[in-house]
Write a protein that holds these residues in place. Structure first.
Motif, PDB file in Angstrom:
ATOM      1  N   SER A  64     -38.417 -30.261  30.923  1.00  0.00           N
ATOM      2  CA  SER A  64     -38.316 -31.314  29.910  1.00  0.00           C
ATOM      3  C   SER A  64     -39.622 -31.506  29.135  1.00  0.00           C
ATOM      4  N   ILE A  65     -40.677 -30.811  29.515  1.00  0.00           N
ATOM      5  CA  ILE A  65     -41.965 -30.921  28.822  1.00  0.00           C
ATOM      6  C   ILE A  65     -42.091 -29.759  27.839  1.00  0.00           C
ATOM      7  N   ALA A  66     -42.504 -30.051  26.627  1.00  0.00           N
ATOM      8  CA  ALA A  66     -42.655 -29.013  25.604  1.00  0.00           C
ATOM      9  C   ALA A  66     -43.721 -28.002  26.035  1.00  0.00           C
ATOM     10  N   ARG A  67     -43.521 -26.738  25.702  1.00  0.00           N
ATOM     11  CA  ARG A  67     -44.440 -25.674  26.125  1.00  0.00           C
ATOM     12  C   ARG A  67     -45.885 -25.909  25.685  1.00  0.00           C
ATOM     13  N   PRO A  68     -46.129 -26.356  24.462  1.00  0.00           N
ATOM     14  CA  PRO A  68     -47.543 -26.585  24.087  1.00  0.00           C
ATOM     15  C   PRO A  68     -48.200 -27.709  24.891  1.00  0.00           C
ATOM     16  N   ASN A  69     -47.411 -28.633  25.406  1.00  0.00           N
ATOM     17  CA  ASN A  69     -47.961 -29.759  26.151  1.00  0.00           C
ATOM     18  C   ASN A  69     -48.111 -29.471  27.639  1.00  0.00           C
ATOM     19  N   LEU A  70     -47.479 -28.420  28.130  1.00  0.00           N
ATOM     20  CA  LEU A  70     -47.530 -28.095  29.553  1.00  0.00           C
ATOM     21  C   LEU A  70     -48.771 -27.255  29.832  1.00  0.00           C
ATOM     22  N   LEU A  71     -49.668 -27.771  30.674  1.00  0.00           N
ATOM     23  CA  LEU A  71     -50.885 -27.036  31.001  1.00  0.00           C
ATOM     24  C   LEU A  71     -50.727 -26.200  32.257  1.00  0.00           C
ATOM     25  N   SER A  72     -50.128 -26.777  33.291  1.00  0.00           N
ATOM     26  CA  SER A  72     -50.020 -26.092  34.572  1.00  0.00           C
ATOM     27  C   SER A  72     -48.861 -26.690  35.352  1.00  0.00           C
ATOM     28  N   ILE A  73     -48.354 -25.893  36.282  1.00  0.00           N
ATOM     29  CA  ILE A  73     -47.299 -26.387  37.168  1.00  0.00           C
ATOM     30  C   ILE A  73     -47.451 -25.665  38.495  1.00  0.00           C
ATOM     31  N   GLY A  74     -47.636 -26.390  39.550  1.00  0.00           N
ATOM     32  CA  GLY A  74     -47.782 -25.766  40.862  1.00  0.00           C
ATOM     33  C   GLY A  74     -49.127 -25.070  41.010  1.00  0.00           C
ATOM     34  N   THR A  75     -49.129 -23.990  41.787  1.00  0.00           N
ATOM     35  CA  THR A  75     -50.345 -23.227  42.063  1.00  0.00           C
ATOM     36  C   THR A  75     -50.351 -21.950  41.232  1.00  0.00           C
ATOM     37  N   CYS A  76     -51.416 -21.721  40.516  1.00  0.00           N
ATOM     38  CA  CYS A  76     -51.536 -20.502  39.706  1.00  0.00           C
ATOM     39  C   CYS A  76     -51.865 -19.337  40.635  1.00  0.00           C
ATOM     40  N   LEU A  77     -50.995 -18.324  40.670  1.00  0.00           N
ATOM     41  CA  LEU A  77     -51.229 -17.149  41.496  1.00  0.00           C
ATOM     42  C   LEU A  77     -52.073 -16.113  40.771  1.00  0.00           C
ATOM     43  N   GLY A  78     -51.926 -16.013  39.484  1.00  0.00           N
ATOM     44  CA  GLY A  78     -52.669 -15.023  38.724  1.00  0.00           C
ATOM     45  C   GLY A  78     -52.091 -14.892  37.338  1.00  0.00           C
ATOM     46  N   LYS A  79     -52.439 -13.795  36.682  1.00  0.00           N
ATOM     47  CA  LYS A  79     -51.938 -13.599  35.337  1.00  0.00           C
ATOM     48  C   LYS A  79     -51.627 -12.136  35.096  1.00  0.00           C
ATOM     49  N   PHE A  80     -50.726 -11.918  34.147  1.00  0.00           N
ATOM     50  CA  PHE A  80     -50.396 -10.576  33.718  1.00  0.00           C
ATOM     51  C   PHE A  80     -51.362 -10.174  32.609  1.00  0.00           C
ATOM     52  N   THR A  81     -51.895  -8.966  32.710  1.00  0.00           N
ATOM     53  CA  THR A  81     -52.783  -8.464  31.674  1.00  0.00           C
ATOM     54  C   THR A  81     -51.948  -7.967  30.498  1.00  0.00           C
ATOM     55  N   LYS A  82     -52.607  -7.586  29.434  1.00  0.00           N
ATOM     56  CA  LYS A  82     -51.888  -7.085  28.261  1.00  0.00           C
ATOM     57  C   LYS A  82     -51.200  -5.762  28.539  1.00  0.00           C
ATOM     58  N   THR A  83     -51.687  -5.028  29.525  1.00  0.00           N
ATOM     59  CA  THR A  83     -51.074  -3.741  29.881  1.00  0.00           C
ATOM     60  C   THR A  83     -49.934  -3.892  30.867  1.00  0.00           C
TER      61      THR A  83
END
Length: 189
Positions: A64-83
């Protein structure tokens, strides 16, 4: 925020299985003591190339929260690189450490070099899990079982026994010192 696609899920699970082994199922399945299976089920969600680990109930509320307003949810495991590769962040340590298949305990004189971003040499190892293969994900712990970070073994346990004391045994991937060294960029979007 969205669920992961099939290739993203496969990439994520391959990376997590490198550290957890067969206990990867425990990350997804609800704890046996839970009363409501739906509320306690844990899910992986993606937001701005970062993967978050949270309960299904929280993930549903976050829609229910707009994507630009959502900073984080839960625990950040990591991120996908551009590759398309997945890189684990230090924030995943609390999730990975209890389920780790292989562990390395570091002596007190080896804690600071590791926390300053260095690899682990043989002289700093107090003990480690038996039969650990080469290039396997390990969780690095203090001698009192406090997690310090995680890395990848440079050599197997059998090869390490024949190694000189200054030889590298574990390549550092992430450590808790990153919270201070990279505090400006760790949580930026």
């Amino acid at each position: 925020m969205r669920p992961l696609t099939e290739p993203e899920t496969q990439t994520l699970f391959t990376k997590l299985a490198n550290y957890t082994g067969p206990s990867l199922k425990a990350l997804i399945a609800p704890p046996p003591s839970s009363t409501s299976k739906e509320d306690s089920r844990m899910v992986f969600r993606m937001h701005q190339s970062r993967v978050y680990y949270c309960s299904l109930h929280i993930a549903n509320l976050a829609t229910s929260i707009a994507r630009p307003n959502l900073l984080s949810i839960g625990t950040c495991l990591g991120k996908f690189t551009k590759t398309g590769k997945f890189r684990l962040h230090i924030t995943a340590l609390d999730i990975i450490a209890p389920h780790a298949r292989y562990k390395v305990w570091v002596k007190p004189n080896g804690e600071m070099p590791f926390l300053y971003g260095g690899n682990i040499v043989k002289a700093h190892i107090g003990r480690w899990s038996e039969d650990c293969p080469e290039h396997q994900g390990v969780v690095v712990l203090k001698m009192d079982d406090t997690p310090l970070g995680f890395g990848v073994t440079a050599r197997s346990t059998a090869d390490t026994k024949r190694l000189e004391p200054t030889g590298i045994t574990v390549f550092r991937q992430a450590d808790v010192g990153e919270y201070l060294r990279e505090e400006d960029t760790l949580f930026t979007t």
